[in-house]
Design an enzyme around this catalytic site. Structure first.
Site, PDB file in Angstrom:
ATOM      1  N   ASP A 193       0.913  -0.998  -0.133  1.00 11.03           N
ATOM      2  CA  ASP A 193       0.040   0.074   0.066  1.00 11.03           C
ATOM      3  C   ASP A 193       0.842   1.249  -0.036  1.00 11.03           C
ATOM      4  OD1 ASP A 193      -2.202   1.954   0.325  1.00 11.03           O
ATOM      5  OD2 ASP A 193      -2.943   1.020   2.098  1.00 11.03           O
ATOM      6  N   GLU A 226     -10.331   2.849  -2.619  1.00 12.89           N
ATOM      7  CA  GLU A 226     -11.113   3.151  -1.078  1.00 12.89           C
ATOM      8  C   GLU A 226     -11.415   4.495  -1.065  1.00 12.89           C
ATOM      9  OE1 GLU A 226      -7.703   3.654   2.204  1.00 12.89           O
ATOM     10  OE2 GLU A 226      -6.930   2.270   0.951  1.00 12.89           O
ATOM     11  N   GLU A 255      -1.430  -0.483  -3.994  1.00 14.43           N
ATOM     12  CA  GLU A 255      -2.504   0.158  -3.806  1.00 14.43           C
ATOM     13  C   GLU A 255      -2.121   1.708  -3.885  1.00 14.43           C
ATOM     14  OE1 GLU A 255      -5.629   0.211  -0.097  1.00 14.43           O
ATOM     15  OE2 GLU A 255      -4.694  -1.652  -0.653  1.00 14.43           O
ATOM     16  N   HIS A 258      -0.497   4.265  -0.338  1.00 12.33           N
ATOM     17  CA  HIS A 258      -1.452   5.157   0.385  1.00 12.33           C
ATOM     18  C   HIS A 258      -1.420   6.482   0.137  1.00 12.33           C
ATOM     19  CE1 HIS A 258      -3.444   5.723   4.299  1.00 12.33           C
ATOM     20  NE2 HIS A 258      -3.722   4.494   4.342  1.00 12.33           N
ATOM     21  N   HIS A 297     -12.074  -2.789   0.181  1.00 14.57           N
ATOM     22  CA  HIS A 297     -11.215  -2.348   1.110  1.00 14.57           C
ATOM     23  C   HIS A 297     -12.189  -2.377   2.368  1.00 14.57           C
ATOM     24  CE1 HIS A 297     -10.284   1.388   3.634  1.00 14.57           C
ATOM     25  NE2 HIS A 297      -9.209   1.065   3.334  1.00 14.57           N
ATOM     26  N   ASP A 310     -14.985   0.832  -0.840  1.00 11.58           N
ATOM     27  CA  ASP A 310     -15.107   0.234   0.448  1.00 11.58           C
ATOM     28  C   ASP A 310     -17.030   0.208   0.609  1.00 11.58           C
ATOM     29  OD1 ASP A 310     -15.957   0.813   3.462  1.00 11.58           O
ATOM     30  OD2 ASP A 310     -13.630   0.858   3.518  1.00 11.58           O
TER      31      ASP A 310
END
Length: 381
Positions: free
Chosen positions: A183, A235, A209, A185, A284, A257
């Site tokens: 990830d 997400e 990700e 992020h 997610h 999500d």
């Protein structure tokens, strides 16, 4: 059957639950939350509840249309998350009313079990090695890890090497038959992400990700073209319309999500949209048991599903964990890294209402940290 009452519960560690009650005594549960803004979503649920009280809970799609489009100003994480939790609860009621799991109402299962992954952390390769080993011993066949903490706008040679070393440590434990997802992020610039993706390719990540923050989605086509690693994102996207350009860019894995992107109704449609682009679904879910239960219902009914995130043991969970608010942990009894399919009606999970009401009396005020670079400027968390 009519909706008679809608309640919300602010429960540790950082979640918000909602409960919809009907005059027939059927109750549905949902998880409407934006992490760090739970109180704001709670207020949005209260406003949307004004419409739902007195309505037939089984008109789920009609309610979704009104809740998302009935106001002149639409969209955004708060409204989409409020709708998501209410939508989950309505599907829970529908399943309980018809005596069937939600995946049966979505057309029936396409698989018997759902592969899940575990989160691992660790700032040092040695610590990471221990954590990955523990998850392998617990039966998981895949883990996910953050690539780095606060990162320079253009990652230094040391920062790049440290990311590669950590992923290499995970790969050494996992071997060639298990997976590691990484990830980013949104903490890297597109230039740094492009460089790092090439460095990580020999370690064969399942996916990387959020290579850039979602507001820089226009940069994804070039990143996808340049990347030897499958890219994932979603997400922080809340509707089909927001996923469309991402899928057009060629992202390999869509990650809506269930508590943010309009609930079961919208994520089911996002999954179908992703399928037309050859993209896989990996919902997610670093959240609570209701969100995970809803995610699993989608997974069982989605042909292009890849893998499911879950929060057992995740670093966010302090004072409560995935199983703190359920009567029976069996739906989350992962076997060989998979969640078995159950046939319990609705979302398939029984919420411990007494525990939820007791936790709500304490509540929480969770906020994500604010990071800064060494020069004092803001850094992506």
């Amino acid at each position: 059957m009519k909706i008679t009452r809608i309640e919300t519960f602010l429960v540790p560690p950082r979640w918000l639950f909602c409960r919809i009650e009907t005059d027939d005594g059927v109750v549905g549960w949902g998880e409407p939350v934006v992490e760090g803004r739970a109180e704001v979503v709670r207020a949005a649920v209260d406003v949307l509840s004004e419409y739902l009280i007195g309505q037939d809970p089984l008109r789920i799609q009609d309610h979704w249309q009104v809740l998302t489009k009935g106001g002149f100003y639409r969209g955004g994480p708060v409204l989409a998350s409020a709708v998501a939790g209410l939508d989950q609860a309505l599907w829970d009621i529908a399943g309980k009313t018809y005596g069937a799991p939600v995946h049966a109402l979505l057309g029936g299962p396409v698989r018997d079990r759902v592969r899940v992954y575990a989160w691992v952390g660790g700032d040092e390769p040695a610590e990471l090695t221990d954590q990955v080993t523990a998850q392998v011993e617990a039966g998981f066949t895949a883990v996910k890890m953050n690539a780095a903490g606060a990162t320079s706008p253009v990652a230094t040679a040391r920062q790049t090497a440290e990311v590669v070393a950590r992923v290499a440590a995970a790969r050494e434990v996992l071997g060639p038959d298990r997976d590691v997802a990484v990830d980013f992020h949104g903490r890297f610039t597109a230039a740094s992400a492009r460089r790092l993706l090439g460095e990580l390719a020999p370690l064969h990540p399942l996916f990387v990700e959020e290579p850039v923050v979602p507001e820089q989605g226009h940069l994804l086509p070039d990143l996808v073209t340049a990347s030897p690693v499958p890219l994932a994102t979603g997400e922080r996207l809340y509707s089909r319309s927001e996923f469309l350009p991402v899928l057009t860019a060629g992202v390999a894995v869509a990650q809506p999500d269930l508590s943010h992107a309009g609930g079961i109704s919208e994520v089911h449609r996002i999954a179908s949209l992703a399928e037309t682009y050859g993209a896989l679904l990996a919902p997610h879910c670093p959240l609570g048991p209701i969100a995970l239960a809803a995610s699993l219902q989608i997974a069982f009914a989605t042909p292009n599903f890849l893998i499911q995130e879950q929060s057992r043991g995740i670093h966010y969970n302090k004072d409560a964990d995935l199983l703190s608010y359920v009567v029976d942990p069996e739906p989350f009894n992962f076997v060989a890294g998979h969640a078995p399919r159950g046939d319990a009606p609705g979302l398939g999970v029984e919420v411990d209402e007494a525990a939820v009401r007791a936790a709500d009396r304490t509540g929480h005020a969770w906020r994500n940290p604010v990071w800064r670079h060494p020069d004092g400027s803001f850094a992506e968390w």
